[in-house]
Structure formats: C-alpha cells, structure tokens
Write a protein that holds these residues in place. Sequence first.
Motif, PDB file in Angstrom:
ATOM      1  N   LEU A 122      10.236   6.655 -11.862  1.00  0.00           N
ATOM      2  CA  LEU A 122       9.107   5.737 -11.796  1.00  0.00           C
ATOM      3  C   LEU A 122       8.467   5.919 -10.428  1.00  0.00           C
ATOM      4  CD1 LEU A 122       7.539   3.529 -13.333  1.00  0.00           C
ATOM      5  CD2 LEU A 122       8.877   1.848 -12.027  1.00  0.00           C
ATOM      6  N   GLN A 123       7.333   6.576 -10.399  1.00  0.00           N
ATOM      7  CA  GLN A 123       6.574   6.744  -9.165  1.00  0.00           C
ATOM      8  C   GLN A 123       5.677   5.529  -8.996  1.00  0.00           C
ATOM      9  OE1 GLN A 123       6.630   9.255  -6.778  1.00  0.00           O
ATOM     10  NE2 GLN A 123       5.277   7.877  -5.635  1.00  0.00           N
ATOM     11  N   MET A 124       5.850   4.835  -7.892  1.00  0.00           N
ATOM     12  CA  MET A 124       5.112   3.596  -7.647  1.00  0.00           C
ATOM     13  C   MET A 124       4.219   3.781  -6.428  1.00  0.00           C
ATOM     14  SD  MET A 124       8.131   0.811  -8.389  1.00  0.00           S
ATOM     15  CE  MET A 124       9.036   1.249  -6.915  1.00  0.00           C
ATOM     16  N   ASN A 125       2.933   3.716  -6.638  1.00  0.00           N
ATOM     17  CA  ASN A 125       1.952   3.855  -5.562  1.00  0.00           C
ATOM     18  C   ASN A 125       1.179   2.552  -5.386  1.00  0.00           C
ATOM     19  OD1 ASN A 125       2.694   6.586  -5.353  1.00  0.00           O
ATOM     20  ND2 ASN A 125       1.139   7.206  -6.837  1.00  0.00           N
ATOM     21  N   VAL A 160       8.453  -5.297  -1.220  1.00  0.00           N
ATOM     22  CA  VAL A 160       7.163  -4.892  -0.654  1.00  0.00           C
ATOM     23  C   VAL A 160       6.708  -5.974   0.307  1.00  0.00           C
ATOM     24  CG1 VAL A 160       4.813  -4.163  -1.142  1.00  0.00           C
ATOM     25  CG2 VAL A 160       6.639  -3.700  -2.802  1.00  0.00           C
ATOM     26  N   SER A 161       6.578  -5.602   1.563  1.00  0.00           N
ATOM     27  CA  SER A 161       6.159  -6.565   2.591  1.00  0.00           C
ATOM     28  C   SER A 161       4.642  -6.540   2.768  1.00  0.00           C
ATOM     29  CB  SER A 161       6.841  -6.261   3.913  1.00  0.00           C
ATOM     30  OG  SER A 161       6.441  -4.986   4.378  1.00  0.00           O
ATOM     31  N   GLY A 193       0.791  -1.209   0.000  1.00  0.00           N
ATOM     32  CA  GLY A 193       0.000   0.000   0.000  1.00  0.00           C
ATOM     33  C   GLY A 193       0.829   1.267   0.000  1.00  0.00           C
ATOM     34  N   GLY A 194       2.112   1.125   0.232  1.00  0.00           N
ATOM     35  CA  GLY A 194       2.993   2.274   0.277  1.00  0.00           C
ATOM     36  C   GLY A 194       3.467   2.721  -1.094  1.00  0.00           C
ATOM     37  N   SER A 195       4.384   3.697  -1.076  1.00  0.00           N
ATOM     38  CA  SER A 195       4.890   4.290  -2.309  1.00  0.00           C
ATOM     39  C   SER A 195       6.409   4.374  -2.297  1.00  0.00           C
ATOM     40  CB  SER A 195       4.322   5.706  -2.493  1.00  0.00           C
ATOM     41  OG  SER A 195       2.918   5.684  -2.605  1.00  0.00           O
TER      42      SER A 195
END
Length: 123
Positions: free
Chosen positions: A80-83, A121-122, A14-16
């Motif tokens: 690369l913005q990852m949301n 990503v956990s 859920g993070g970025s």
Amino acid sequence: VQLQASGGGLVQAGGSLRLSCAASGRTFSSYHMAWFRQAPGKEREFVAAIIGSGSSTDYADSVKGRFTISRDNAKNTVYLQMNSLKPEDTAVYYCAASRVFFASRNEKDYDYWGQGTLVTVSS
C-alpha cells in the motif's frame, strides 16, 4: 495463510509511506487482498483492495488518488503506497485476505488478517 504487515511509522503531513504485507503459503495469488485501518476510537474501515491476479483494484473515497495498492505474487506480498498523507490517515493498518470476495467492505468476508502496523501522521 499467515499475514505479516510492516512499514508503518511516523510521518509528517504531506509525506509518504509504503506498507507491505507478506503472506505465507503457496496459494497467495488465489486470494483477494485488502487493507483496512482503524483509527483511535473508531471502527475499522476498508481502505483498498486488489484482486488475486492484480488486474483490478478498488479504493475508499477518502484515499482515492493518494493511495495505491499493488501486489507481487512471486513474492507473496501486497503493498500500500500512501502519498499526500493527512493527519486523519493516522490509524493501525491491517492487511486481510479473502478466498471468495473482492473488495468487500465487510470484515466477516475475510479469511485471514495480519497483526496491524501503526501509521501516525503529524500535522
């Protein structure tokens, strides 16, 4: 052209995160740029691409609506913005440059590659 990727790290689901790829040389705007990723035990796959001018982008279906690719040609950098990150986004992320091909899924169409940056990503 030399590419240096950075910005990876550990983030909760859920993070970025924002990845950066800095390029050397004076002709950065003439290269179409892309991000690929390789998860453990899997083949490297296309993630996103942006045309040299920055006016067009393309995304893999798995990241569409969550990731945004952009570039600053004055800074010779692609981002690369990852949301809304998911555990399945865990991979080593690579930036790549192509003089000819925009948004190709074929790794052989890219002339230069960065060294990769790990995103975990956990859940």
